[in-house]
Design an enzyme around this catalytic site. Structure first.
Site, PDB file in Angstrom:
ATOM      1  N   GLY A 197       0.672  -0.934  -0.052  1.00 43.14           N
ATOM      2  CA  GLY A 197      -0.104   0.010   0.043  1.00 43.14           C
ATOM      3  C   GLY A 197       0.777   1.256   0.101  1.00 43.14           C
ATOM      4  N   CYS A 198       0.124   2.250   0.426  1.00 46.42           N
ATOM      5  CA  CYS A 198       1.022   3.824   0.607  1.00 46.42           C
ATOM      6  C   CYS A 198       2.407   3.468   1.345  1.00 46.42           C
ATOM      7  CB  CYS A 198      -0.136   4.572   1.004  1.00 46.42           C
ATOM      8  SG  CYS A 198       0.883   6.374   1.207  1.00 46.42           S
ATOM      9  N   PHE A 199       3.334   3.966   0.652  1.00 45.36           N
ATOM     10  CA  PHE A 199       4.616   3.841   1.112  1.00 45.36           C
ATOM     11  C   PHE A 199       4.993   4.526   2.451  1.00 45.36           C
ATOM     12  CE2 PHE A 199       6.402   5.967  -2.739  1.00 45.36           C
ATOM     13  CZ  PHE A 199       5.561   7.186  -2.538  1.00 45.36           C
TER      14      PHE A 199
END
Length: 244
Positions: free
Chosen positions: A65-67
């Site tokens: 997902g979003c880093f």
């Protein structure tokens, strides 16, 4: 489907975000950790690689997902000296945020973790990854973010890392550690490209950003709660490492 406009809206419309934050503050207090991705206690890996006495720093690359949140979690793990947000799975020419956001580059938002194998093992990092950093049963999405760039993926540095990752996924599936099957892909022979500077240390530098408050701060709290023996309060920041 988060874009640069939505996820970085604080830079373009700080007044609007400040107003929204007042409303979100009350909501956030009532949000359970499952709002980020449900964390859970899972079995420790049965297969691991013991560290040799002379082993130096090792590197692991994962995507979930979003880093911002994945980086934020591992920056608080004892034994990790650096965690860098970036892209893996595609070509160098497309390793840019706006291009990756199209979902057509082959890249995933990924994090490169540099760690001391004498303090924490690769398999132990994977246990944290599966337990608190993301939901490995979500296909091509995490939380509010949808698309293959948010897929669950492991990019092993060598055959041994790939063997440990495959064995652990099989172990967790056999133990029914999750309600659904793990969809995490193992993608060898992929190059990691660091993301733009404004993405680095984003969780630490923007702790009141609505996205961070709702989706990522609970992950760090879950790390502290489920893995207190490896949690450290002071994060290993990219900005601090680059200044040394």
């Amino acid at each position: 489907m988060s874009s640069l406009t939505t996820r970085l809206s604080r830079f373009a419309r700080p007044a609007l975000v400040a107003t929204a934050l007042l409303a979100l503050a009350g909501i956030a207090l009532r949000i359970s950790p499952s709002a980020a991705e449900e964390a859970r206690v899972i079995p420790a890996p049965a297969l691991d690689q013991p560290a040799a006495q002379g082993d130096g720093p090792q590197v692991a690359v994962i995507a979930g997902g979003c880093f911002w949140g994945v980086q934020g979690v591992f920056q608080h793990v004892e034994g990790v000296s650096n965690a860098v947000s970036g892209y893996a799975g595609g070509e160098r020419a497309t390793a840019e945020y706006e291009k990756v956001g199209s979902g057509r580059t082959g890249h995933a938002e990924a994090v490169q973790i540099t760690y001391d194998p004498r303090k924490i093992s690769y398999a132990r990092l994977l246990q944290i990854y599966f337990s608190v950093a993301h939901d490995p049963t979500e296909l091509n999405r995490q939380g509010p973010d949808i698309g293959p760039q948010y897929r669950s993926a492991i990019f092993p540095a060598d055959a041994e890392q790939a063997r440990i990752a495959k064995a652990y996924i099989a172990q967790l599936n056999q133990a029914r550690a999750f309600e659904a099957a793990i969809v995490t892909k193992i993608e060898p022979d992929r190059i990691f490209y660091p993301a733009e500077a404004y993405h680095q240390d984003f969780l630490t530098q923007n702790p009141t950003h609505p996205y961070i408050v709702i989706n990522d701060l609970p992950k760090v709290e879950n790390l502290k709660r489920i893995f207190p023996e490896v949690y450290r309060a002071k994060p290993a920041l990219v900005s601090r490492a680059s200044s040394n």
